[in-house]
Design a protein around this motif. Structure first.
Motif, PDB file in Angstrom:
ATOM      1  N   GLY A   1       0.822  -1.214   0.000  1.00 49.60           N
ATOM      2  CA  GLY A   1       0.000   0.000   0.000  1.00 49.60           C
ATOM      3  C   GLY A   1       0.855   1.264   0.000  1.00 49.60           C
ATOM      4  N   ARG A   2       1.965   1.208   0.737  1.00 48.01           N
ATOM      5  CA  ARG A   2       2.860   2.368   0.812  1.00 48.01           C
ATOM      6  C   ARG A   2       3.433   2.687  -0.570  1.00 48.01           C
TER       7      ARG A   2
ATOM      8  N   ILE B   1       2.111   1.958  -3.433  1.00 48.79           N
ATOM      9  CA  ILE B   1       1.048   2.484  -4.302  1.00 48.79           C
ATOM     10  C   ILE B   1       0.807   3.960  -3.993  1.00 48.79           C
ATOM     11  N   PHE B   2       0.814   4.291  -2.708  1.00 46.80           N
ATOM     12  CA  PHE B   2       0.583   5.676  -2.289  1.00 46.80           C
ATOM     13  C   PHE B   2       1.656   6.601  -2.874  1.00 46.80           C
TER      14      PHE B   2
ATOM     15  N   CYS C   1      -0.850   9.083  -5.167  1.00 47.60           N
ATOM     16  CA  CYS C   1      -1.638   9.727  -4.108  1.00 47.60           C
ATOM     17  C   CYS C   1      -0.832  10.837  -3.438  1.00 47.60           C
TER      18      CYS C   1
ATOM     19  N   GLU D   1      -5.016  -3.627  -5.148  1.00 48.44           N
ATOM     20  CA  GLU D   1      -4.102  -2.520  -4.811  1.00 48.44           C
ATOM     21  C   GLU D   1      -4.850  -1.421  -4.037  1.00 48.44           C
TER      22      GLU D   1
ATOM     23  N   SER E   1      -5.089  -2.442  -0.495  1.00 43.99           N
ATOM     24  CA  SER E   1      -3.764  -2.335   0.140  1.00 43.99           C
ATOM     25  C   SER E   1      -3.461  -0.890   0.513  1.00 43.99           C
ATOM     26  N   VAL E   2      -3.769   0.037  -0.375  1.00 44.55           N
ATOM     27  CA  VAL E   2      -3.454   1.434  -0.090  1.00 44.55           C
ATOM     28  C   VAL E   2      -4.349   1.955   1.045  1.00 44.55           C
TER      29      VAL E   2
END
Ligand code: HEC
Length: 144
Positions: free
Chosen positions: A59-60, A62-63, A69, A129, A132-133
């Motif tokens: 998640g990190r 993806i962020f 993000c 995903e 996860s984010v």
């Protein structure tokens, strides 16, 4: 004389227009972003993936990378200031408490109508995903 009236009238029209724009999104960050008829249903949806350290790490990434993000929500999750919006603060424990994962998933799939929050799931990240984010966003809460 006439031009003064005209200026006043134009000012009123402008103010009216501005308040309409402001009404396009909720200034109150605690107010749900999802359509009210879907609220109950969405609040019942749990994140299907457990919040393991590996999942949070995905998640990190993806962020900060794939989901982009960070460009609007900032490295510390407090949000960068964008025109027309109060910056979103993911470190606010009250917001973290009120907002469910199911509602956030709806926002990731649909964006936040009337705001700059774009569609992410189904656009540049997939559903897994997205979940996860969401786990990563939870780690910003200062209440944790
Ligand atoms: C172009 C800027 C932009 C990008 C990129 C962006 N956001 Fe947002 N996001 C916003 C704005 C602006 C808001 C506030 C919208 C509102 O007030 O409803 C917001 C709100 C949110 C919210 C709060 C929704 C709620 O129900 O309260 C979440 C969660 C969120 N974004 C997650 C993400 C994630 C995860 C990503 C990356 C996959 C992302 N955002 C990418 C601008 C962005």
């Amino acid at each position: 004389m006439r031009s003064i009236y005209f200026t006043l009238l134009a000012g009123c029209v402008l103010l009216l227009g501005l308040s309409k724009v402001a009404g396009a999104f909720h200034l109150d960050i605690y107010e749900p972003r999802v359509p009210s008829e879907l609220l109950d249903e969405l609040q019942d949806i749990d994140n299907p993936y457990p919040a393991t350290p590996e999942r949070i790490e995905i998640g990190r990434k993806i962020f900060f990378e794939k989901g982009m993000c960070v460009s609007c929500h900032g490295e510390n999750g407090k949000g960068v200031i964008r025109p027309g919006h109060s910056p979103r603060d993911f470190t606010d424990p009250k917001w973290q408490d009120i907002r469910t994962d199911g509602e956030i998933m709806w926002v990731l799939r649909n964006g936040s109508p009337g705001t700059e929050m774009p569609v992410r799931v189904g656009n540049i990240i997939d559903v897994e995903e997205g979940w996860s984010v969401i786990h990563f966003i939870r780690t910003f809460s200062s209440g944790n």
